[in-house]
Design an enzyme around this catalytic site. Structure first.
Site, PDB file in Angstrom:
ATOM      1  N   ASP A   1       0.925  -1.126  -0.138  1.00  0.00           N
ATOM      2  CA  ASP A   1      -0.091  -0.131   0.051  1.00  0.00           C
ATOM      3  C   ASP A   1       0.985   1.377  -0.093  1.00  0.00           C
ATOM      4  O   ASP A   1       1.883   1.088   0.393  1.00  0.00           O
ATOM      5  CB  ASP A   1      -0.823   0.181   1.245  1.00  0.00           C
TER       6      ASP A   1
ATOM      7  N   SER B   1      -7.894  -4.572   5.281  1.00  0.00           N
ATOM      8  CA  SER B   1      -8.761  -4.381   3.966  1.00  0.00           C
ATOM      9  C   SER B   1      -9.205  -5.577   3.233  1.00  0.00           C
ATOM     10  O   SER B   1      -8.761  -5.832   1.823  1.00  0.00           O
ATOM     11  CB  SER B   1      -7.764  -3.570   2.867  1.00  0.00           C
TER      12      SER B   1
ATOM     13  N   ARG C   1      -4.808  -1.815   8.875  1.00  0.00           N
ATOM     14  CA  ARG C   1      -6.205  -2.401   8.572  1.00  0.00           C
ATOM     15  C   ARG C   1      -5.848  -3.661   7.622  1.00  0.00           C
ATOM     16  O   ARG C   1      -4.767  -3.528   6.994  1.00  0.00           O
ATOM     17  CB  ARG C   1      -7.137  -1.651   8.148  1.00  0.00           C
TER      18      ARG C   1
ATOM     19  N   TRP D   1     -11.917  -1.954  -7.792  1.00  0.00           N
ATOM     20  CA  TRP D   1     -12.765  -1.785  -8.972  1.00  0.00           C
ATOM     21  C   TRP D   1     -13.307  -0.144  -8.906  1.00  0.00           C
ATOM     22  O   TRP D   1     -13.751   0.361  -9.744  1.00  0.00           O
ATOM     23  CB  TRP D   1     -13.785  -2.914  -9.319  1.00  0.00           C
TER      24      TRP D   1
ATOM     25  N   ASN E   1       1.326   3.471  -3.056  1.00  0.00           N
ATOM     26  CA  ASN E   1       1.828   3.845  -4.247  1.00  0.00           C
ATOM     27  C   ASN E   1       1.426   5.294  -4.509  1.00  0.00           C
ATOM     28  O   ASN E   1       2.185   6.054  -4.908  1.00  0.00           O
ATOM     29  CB  ASN E   1       1.302   2.950  -5.412  1.00  0.00           C
ATOM     30  N   GLY E   2       0.086   5.571  -4.302  1.00  0.00           N
ATOM     31  CA  GLY E   2      -0.549   6.856  -4.517  1.00  0.00           C
ATOM     32  C   GLY E   2       0.163   7.961  -3.850  1.00  0.00           C
ATOM     33  O   GLY E   2       0.423   9.040  -4.393  1.00  0.00           O
ATOM     34  N   ARG E   3       0.374   7.711  -2.644  1.00  0.00           N
ATOM     35  CA  ARG E   3       0.805   8.764  -1.604  1.00  0.00           C
ATOM     36  C   ARG E   3       2.198   9.059  -2.085  1.00  0.00           C
ATOM     37  O   ARG E   3       2.926  10.096  -1.879  1.00  0.00           O
ATOM     38  CB  ARG E   3       0.600   8.372   0.005  1.00  0.00           C
TER      39      ARG E   3
ATOM     40  N   ARG F   1       1.939  -4.688   6.201  1.00  0.00           N
ATOM     41  CA  ARG F   1       1.209  -3.851   5.469  1.00  0.00           C
ATOM     42  C   ARG F   1       2.109  -2.250   5.635  1.00  0.00           C
ATOM     43  O   ARG F   1       2.455  -2.106   6.582  1.00  0.00           O
ATOM     44  CB  ARG F   1      -0.270  -3.389   6.083  1.00  0.00           C
TER      45      ARG F   1
ATOM     46  N   SER G   1     -10.836  -6.964  -4.427  1.00  0.00           N
ATOM     47  CA  SER G   1     -12.141  -7.065  -5.069  1.00  0.00           C
ATOM     48  C   SER G   1     -12.960  -5.644  -5.024  1.00  0.00           C
ATOM     49  O   SER G   1     -13.939  -5.307  -5.839  1.00  0.00           O
ATOM     50  CB  SER G   1     -13.094  -8.147  -4.512  1.00  0.00           C
TER      51      SER G   1
ATOM     52  N   LEU H   1      10.769 -20.577  -4.331  1.00  0.00           N
ATOM     53  CA  LEU H   1       9.565 -19.675  -3.712  1.00  0.00           C
ATOM     54  C   LEU H   1       8.102 -19.862  -4.461  1.00  0.00           C
ATOM     55  O   LEU H   1       8.124 -19.935  -5.690  1.00  0.00           O
ATOM     56  CB  LEU H   1      10.194 -18.385  -4.025  1.00  0.00           C
TER      57      LEU H   1
ATOM     58  N   HIS I   1       2.537   3.536  -9.049  1.00  0.00           N
ATOM     59  CA  HIS I   1       2.233   1.991  -9.112  1.00  0.00           C
ATOM     60  C   HIS I   1       3.481   1.438 -10.034  1.00  0.00           C
ATOM     61  O   HIS I   1       3.864   0.035  -9.749  1.00  0.00           O
ATOM     62  CB  HIS I   1       1.032   1.778 -10.308  1.00  0.00           C
TER      63      HIS I   1
HETATM   64  C1  IPE Z   1      -5.310  -2.727  -0.228  1.00  0.00           C
HETATM   65  O1  IPE Z   1      -4.895  -1.524  -0.169  1.00  0.00           O
HETATM   66  C2  IPE Z   1      -5.372  -3.390  -1.393  1.00  0.00           C
HETATM   67  C3  IPE Z   1      -4.098  -3.744  -2.079  1.00  0.00           C
HETATM   68  C4  IPE Z   1      -2.958  -3.344  -1.442  1.00  0.00           C
HETATM   69  C5  IPE Z   1      -4.170  -4.197  -3.252  1.00  0.00           C
HETATM   70  P1  IPE Z   1      -6.331  -0.221  -0.362  1.00  0.00           P
HETATM   71  O2  IPE Z   1      -5.513   1.092  -0.838  1.00  0.00           O
HETATM   72  O3  IPE Z   1      -7.200  -0.700  -1.213  1.00  0.00           O
HETATM   73  O4  IPE Z   1      -7.085  -0.339   0.950  1.00  0.00           O
HETATM   74  P2  IPE Z   1      -7.921   0.658   1.635  1.00  0.00           P
HETATM   75  O5  IPE Z   1      -9.078   1.269   0.942  1.00  0.00           O
HETATM   76  O6  IPE Z   1      -6.997   2.010   1.826  1.00  0.00           O
HETATM   77  O7  IPE Z   1      -8.275   0.094   2.928  1.00  0.00           O
HETATM   78  C1  IPE Z   2      -1.339   0.366  -3.342  1.00  0.00           C
HETATM   79  O1  IPE Z   2      -1.250   1.667  -3.607  1.00  0.00           O
HETATM   80  C2  IPE Z   2      -1.819  -0.140  -4.889  1.00  0.00           C
HETATM   81  C3  IPE Z   2      -3.323  -0.815  -5.000  1.00  0.00           C
HETATM   82  C4  IPE Z   2      -3.935  -0.681  -4.000  1.00  0.00           C
HETATM   83  C5  IPE Z   2      -3.603  -1.379  -6.112  1.00  0.00           C
HETATM   84  P1  IPE Z   2      -2.579   2.787  -3.316  1.00  0.00           P
HETATM   85  O2  IPE Z   2      -3.063   2.633  -4.831  1.00  0.00           O
HETATM   86  O3  IPE Z   2      -3.732   2.147  -2.489  1.00  0.00           O
HETATM   87  O4  IPE Z   2      -1.850   3.941  -2.731  1.00  0.00           O
HETATM   88  P2  IPE Z   2      -2.449   5.067  -1.886  1.00  0.00           P
HETATM   89  O5  IPE Z   2      -3.020   3.999  -0.568  1.00  0.00           O
HETATM   90  O6  IPE Z   2      -3.433   5.654  -2.434  1.00  0.00           O
HETATM   91  O7  IPE Z   2      -1.508   5.916  -1.332  1.00  0.00           O
HETATM   92 MG    MG Z   3      -3.992   2.281  -0.619  1.00  0.00          MG
END
Ligand code: IPE
Ligand code: IPE
Ligand code: MG
Length: 261
Positions: A35, A211, A209, A84, A37-39, A203, A81, A146, A52
């Site tokens: 988790d 998730s 959490r 999406w 990548n976006g931030r 995580r 899931s 692995l 990503h």
């Molecule tokens: C969990 O991360 C799913 C994956 C890492 C693939 P999310 O970014 O989707 O989770 P929430 O929405 O913050 O709980």
């Molecule tokens: C995890 O990074 C990648 C996936 C859930 C597919 P995020 O895309 O959730 O990154 P944040 O949580 O927005 O930083």
């Molecule tokens: Mg995320």
């Protein structure tokens, strides 16, 4: 009383079948919620897709490090899931990255004796992606290094619901008695029934959490949360998480080894 409890504890504590033994205090099965990548991207003024892309780099490094450390199975949460619900353009980017990862990296994974497996619902997936996932599994089926388990279009509740649906059909047809529905039977209907539960779930990104990740299998997993965003995760942060795991005391509802006698 003890003779009733013992088999239950053993069923949870004993690592199950197909995961080969690893070094003594190395977790056999590590699962990671990748988790942040976006931030990571936002902090650098970059588009989310760049996070990503860098996340795929971190994934490559982590797979190599896990193999070197003697971890037997590495499960990576790559698309949930619920993911999406994101904007269509981001979903497209993520699907494109998965396609590219399999096309570019499958031969190397195979060369390194990695066995690729996939958990999650495949029925509604794009047929091209489904074929690629199947190709990865088929090509690497006989590898005994692995186990790289990719959780794709995966949700823990969905996995349990699909398992229960199949069991319910057997009960309805009379093939199975309701009394036969045990924890073990439910476990046998999950997506990778032969694999041991994760010893350690990591995580990244500071969120604390699950998730909807491995809800059934995480009953007695040790959880380690790290503030590092996924694209910055590497061998060192993996080793730190494993160190933290080593300091934990797993009891499975029983008593600590030192005080148990
Ligand atoms: C969990 O991360 C799913 C994956 C890492 C693939 P999310 O970014 O989707 O989770 P929430 O929405 O913050 O709980
Ligand atoms: C995890 O990074 C990648 C996936 C859930 C597919 P995020 O895309 O959730 O990154 P944040 O949580 O927005 O930083
Ligand atoms: Mg995320």
């Amino acid at each position: 009383m003890p003779e009733v409890q013992a088999p239950k504890i053993a069923a949870i504590a004993e690592p199950k079948r197909a995961v080969p033994a690893a070094g003594s205090d190395v977790p056999r099965h590590v699962a990671i919620i990748m988790d942040g990548n976006g931030r990571w991207a936002a902090a650098r003024g970059l588009p989310r897709v760049e996070g990503h892309r860098r996340g795929v780099e971190a994934l490559r490094k982590t797979v190599r490090a896990a193999g070197d450390m003697g971890i037997a199975c590495l499960t990576l949460f790559s698309f949930s899931s619920e993911n999406w619900q994101r904007p269509a353009s981001e979903v497209r980017d993520l699907m494109g990255l998965l396609r590219r990862f399999i096309r570019n990296d499958l031969a190397e994974l195979h060369g390194n004796n990695v066995r690729v497996r996939v958990i999650g619902e495949r029925v509604d997936l794009d047929p091209g992606i489904r074929r690629l996932l199947e190709e990865a599994e088929d090509l690497t089926r006989a590898n005994d290094g692995l186990v790289l388990m990719v959780a794709f279009n995966y949700g823990g509740r969905d996995e349990i619901a699909r398992a229960v649906r199949r069991i319910a059909a057997d009960v309805a047809s009379g093939a199975l008695k309701p009394e036969a529905v045990t924890e073990a039977l439910i476990g046998q209907h999950l997506d990778a029934p032969d694999l041991a539960d994760p010893d350690l779930i990591i995580r990244t990104s500071g969120e604390q959490r699950l998730s909807n990740f491995l809800l059934w299998q995480s009953a007695y997993s040790e959880l380690v949360f790290t503030p590092v965003y996924w694209p910055d995760f590497d061998r060192v942060t993996l080793e730190q998480a494993v160190e933290e795991y080593r300091r934990r005391e797993r009891r499975f509802g029983g008593l600590a080894a030192k005080t148990g006698s």
